[in-house]
Design a protein around this motif. Structure first.
Motif, PDB file in Angstrom:
ATOM      1  N   PHE A   1      44.368  41.946  36.239  1.00 37.85           N
ATOM      2  CA  PHE A   1      43.381  41.010  37.293  1.00 37.85           C
ATOM      3  C   PHE A   1      43.892  40.516  38.447  1.00 37.85           C
ATOM      4  O   PHE A   1      43.663  39.432  37.802  1.00 37.85           O
ATOM      5  N   PHE A   2      43.149  41.036  39.066  1.00 33.25           N
ATOM      6  CA  PHE A   2      43.736  39.987  40.563  1.00 33.25           C
ATOM      7  C   PHE A   2      42.902  39.545  41.110  1.00 33.25           C
ATOM      8  O   PHE A   2      42.505  38.884  42.278  1.00 33.25           O
ATOM      9  N   LYS A   3      41.543  40.291  41.197  1.00 31.33           N
ATOM     10  CA  LYS A   3      40.034  40.172  41.948  1.00 31.33           C
ATOM     11  C   LYS A   3      38.869  39.408  40.574  1.00 31.33           C
ATOM     12  O   LYS A   3      38.846  39.711  40.070  1.00 31.33           O
ATOM     13  N   VAL A   4      39.397  38.323  41.184  1.00 37.34           N
ATOM     14  CA  VAL A   4      38.974  37.188  40.994  1.00 37.34           C
ATOM     15  C   VAL A   4      37.763  36.186  41.058  1.00 37.34           C
ATOM     16  O   VAL A   4      38.949  35.591  42.611  1.00 37.34           O
ATOM     17  N   ALA A   5      36.414  36.061  41.195  1.00 37.47           N
ATOM     18  CA  ALA A   5      36.324  35.147  41.920  1.00 37.47           C
ATOM     19  C   ALA A   5      35.157  34.243  40.826  1.00 37.47           C
ATOM     20  O   ALA A   5      35.147  34.157  40.264  1.00 37.47           O
ATOM     21  N   LEU A   6      35.200  32.612  41.930  1.00 32.81           N
ATOM     22  CA  LEU A   6      33.503  31.501  41.305  1.00 32.81           C
ATOM     23  C   LEU A   6      32.951  31.255  41.547  1.00 32.81           C
ATOM     24  O   LEU A   6      32.749  31.175  42.774  1.00 32.81           O
ATOM     25  N   VAL A   7      32.593  31.112  40.705  1.00 32.45           N
ATOM     26  CA  VAL A   7      31.070  30.755  40.200  1.00 32.45           C
ATOM     27  C   VAL A   7      30.588  30.129  40.719  1.00 32.45           C
ATOM     28  O   VAL A   7      30.991  28.762  40.186  1.00 32.45           O
ATOM     29  N   GLY A   8      29.903  29.898  42.340  1.00 36.38           N
ATOM     30  CA  GLY A   8      29.055  28.264  42.728  1.00 36.38           C
ATOM     31  C   GLY A   8      27.561  28.233  42.130  1.00 36.38           C
ATOM     32  O   GLY A   8      27.235  28.980  42.252  1.00 36.38           O
TER      33      GLY A   8
END
Length: 156
Positions: free
Chosen positions: A144-151
């Protein structure tokens, strides 16, 4: 302006004193007549007219897939990891995400589609950053290279 019919004893006989109070009775009469006219005319404006409309050529848009979340809860110094709503062992995060993505996105039926899905990582504000990087490394090891951080959204 109106006039007073009865006079007090100080005024001359045959003269009328002016009255500054407005006479609103004609105004109320006109408003009631207009109200009745509009009540009668309103149903006439909603007449059904048969119109043949052209058919739409636009296909309905597909519902976006449900996002897959990996959450990190840092209560009293011990980290707890979640994939979706299920608590998981930290070393098995990647495997659990591989199982969770097809549940959230029905079109992700092959491994290639699964690993190209964006994974959202969220954590408490008091969580050490090394724990967040640990999750990202576990996801990267599974492909998994599409990782997003949730703010947190602070706009109000």
């Amino acid at each position: 302006m109106g006039a007073k019919i009865s006079t007090s004893g100080s005024a001359k006989r045959g003269t009328f004193q002016t009255n500054a109070e407005p006479n609103i009775i004609p105004f109320v009469d006109v408003m009631l007549v207009l109200l009745i006219i509009f009540m009668v005319a309103a149903p006439i404006a909603t007449v059904d007219i048969k119109v043949t409309l052209p058919e739409s050529k636009v296909l309905p848009s597909k519902r976006p897939p449900k996002p897959t979340y990996v959450s990190l809860n840092n209560d009293s110094g011990s980290a707890t990891y979640f994939v979706g709503n299920n608590q998981v062992d930290p070393m098995e995060i990647g495997q659990e995400v591989l199982k969770e993505v097809p549940r959230n996105d029905r079109e992700a039926d092959t491994l290639e589609k699964i690993i190209t899905t964006r994974i959202y990582v969220r954590a408490n504000t008091d969580t050490p950053y090394r724990n967040v990087v640990f999750i990202m490394n576990r996801l990267q090891e599974e492909g998994f290279f599409k990782v997003a951080l949730v703010g947190e959204d602070t706009r109000r």
